[in-house]
Design a protein around this motif. Structure first.
Motif, PDB file in Angstrom:
ATOM      1  N   GLY A   1       0.835  -1.197   0.000  1.00  0.00           N
ATOM      2  CA  GLY A   1       0.000   0.000   0.000  1.00  0.00           C
ATOM      3  C   GLY A   1       0.865   1.240   0.000  1.00  0.00           C
ATOM      4  O   GLY A   1       2.099   1.169  -0.036  1.00  0.00           O
TER       5      GLY A   1
ATOM      6  N   ASP B   1       1.966   5.899   4.747  1.00  0.00           N
ATOM      7  CA  ASP B   1       1.333   6.994   5.476  1.00  0.00           C
ATOM      8  C   ASP B   1       2.408   8.051   5.738  1.00  0.00           C
ATOM      9  O   ASP B   1       3.414   7.767   6.398  1.00  0.00           O
TER      10      ASP B   1
ATOM     11  N   HIS C   1      -8.543  -0.006   4.899  1.00  0.00           N
ATOM     12  CA  HIS C   1      -8.599   0.315   3.477  1.00  0.00           C
ATOM     13  C   HIS C   1      -7.276   0.855   2.950  1.00  0.00           C
ATOM     14  O   HIS C   1      -7.036   0.865   1.734  1.00  0.00           O
ATOM     15  N   THR C   2      -6.384   1.272   3.833  1.00  0.00           N
ATOM     16  CA  THR C   2      -5.103   1.830   3.417  1.00  0.00           C
ATOM     17  C   THR C   2      -4.066   0.759   3.077  1.00  0.00           C
ATOM     18  O   THR C   2      -3.017   1.067   2.513  1.00  0.00           O
TER      19      THR C   2
END
Length: 280
Positions: free
Chosen positions: A51, A54, A113-114
């Motif tokens: 993914g 962040d 979902h990340t």
């Protein structure tokens, strides 16, 4: 793309048995795995996620959060008899291939979902595992060993050049290794057996090739190395050429350990290597 992997362990029992087959057929196909009370394993599960990072934490996902999430899933499997104590194997056998697909469904549904589940690799033993990435095919791998002598010497080079390039490996009397070969096949899971490939048939196929090399001097006894040096690169290509036709399109990857420090991989002519991890 960033990938992050966390390893988990759980212990469970299972049994391979189809009630619509005779006892003789079950024992023929599943061997000791069909024994009436089941048997057990210490399973190892590698969970790989991917993914976007962040920007605040610099993480795809906090590993503490992933640990808690996967551990909650594995509570349903740990120290259980998979046939008797879980609802997932009433209509399918708890083979390594089926277990990893069940775990995929359960873990993927819990991820935030990340993050996205990239693949699961489930080790039943250290030399046998199944891997799944959400596609229709499941991969199944098994490790084999053979011992052989060889000498690195190229007929295209002078004796002086051979010695300069190969050093001690050019010793005229040869030297040897216990080679380890990882064989990965892929395909749909058979709905009756829960397997990508019959393990006995796979072992028989691989050994039919390796037994010709086992306890041999490759340069002196194997015709393929009479005109080319028996480097690990040439050996793994030779093994692919011998094994691929026997697996009828299901062979995906070979990985050859010459020593613990020297590892060579091949996926056939023109194919790119898959993303691999060195977990052992």
């Amino acid at each position: 793309m960033i990938y992050a992997t966390r390893r988990f362990e759980f212990s469970a029992a299972h049994r391979y048995w189809r009630s619509d087959w005779s006892a003789e057929e079950n024992e023929r196909v599943f061997g000791p795995c069909a024994y009436p009370y089941g048997h057990g394993h210490n399973y190892t599960l590698d969970v790989t996620i991917t993914g976007d990072l962040d920007p605040r934490t610099g993480m795809v996902m906090n590993m503490t959060e992933l640990k808690a999430l996967v551990s909650e899933v594995l509570e349903e499997f740990d120290h259980k008899h998979l046939n008797e104590d879980t609802p997932y194997f009433c209509e399918q056998l708890p083979t390594t291939e089926n277990i990893v697909r069940v775990l995929w469904r359960l873990i993927a549904a819990r991820l935030p979902h990340t993050a996205r589940l990239a693949r699961l690799r489930l080790y039943e033993t250290s030399d046998l595992w199944a891997e799944y990435d959400g596609a229709e095919e499941t991969t199944f791998a098994r490790m084999y060993a053979f011992s052989a002598a060889h000498r690195l010497h190229s007929p295209l080079l002078s004796d002086k050049e051979n010695l300069a390039i190969y050093g001690k490996c050019n010793n005229p009397n040869g030297h040897g290794h216990t080679y380890t070969l990882e064989v990965t096949v892929a395909g749909p899971v058979d709905p009756e057996t829960g397997m990508v490939i019959d393990l006995t048939a796979m072992d028989r196929t691989v050994r039919s090739v390796l037994d010709r090399l086992d306890y041999r001097h490759l340069d002196r006894e194997i015709a393929a190395f009479a005109t080319q040096p028996s480097t690990a690169e040439n050996i793994v290509i030779y093994l692919w050429q011998e094994l691929a036709p026997r697996f009828e399109g299901r062979l995906r990857h070979l990985k050859l350990w010459e020593t613990r420090k020297n590892v060579f991989e091949y996926t056939g002519p023109g194919a790119a290597l898959p993303h691999t991890r060195h977990n052992r």
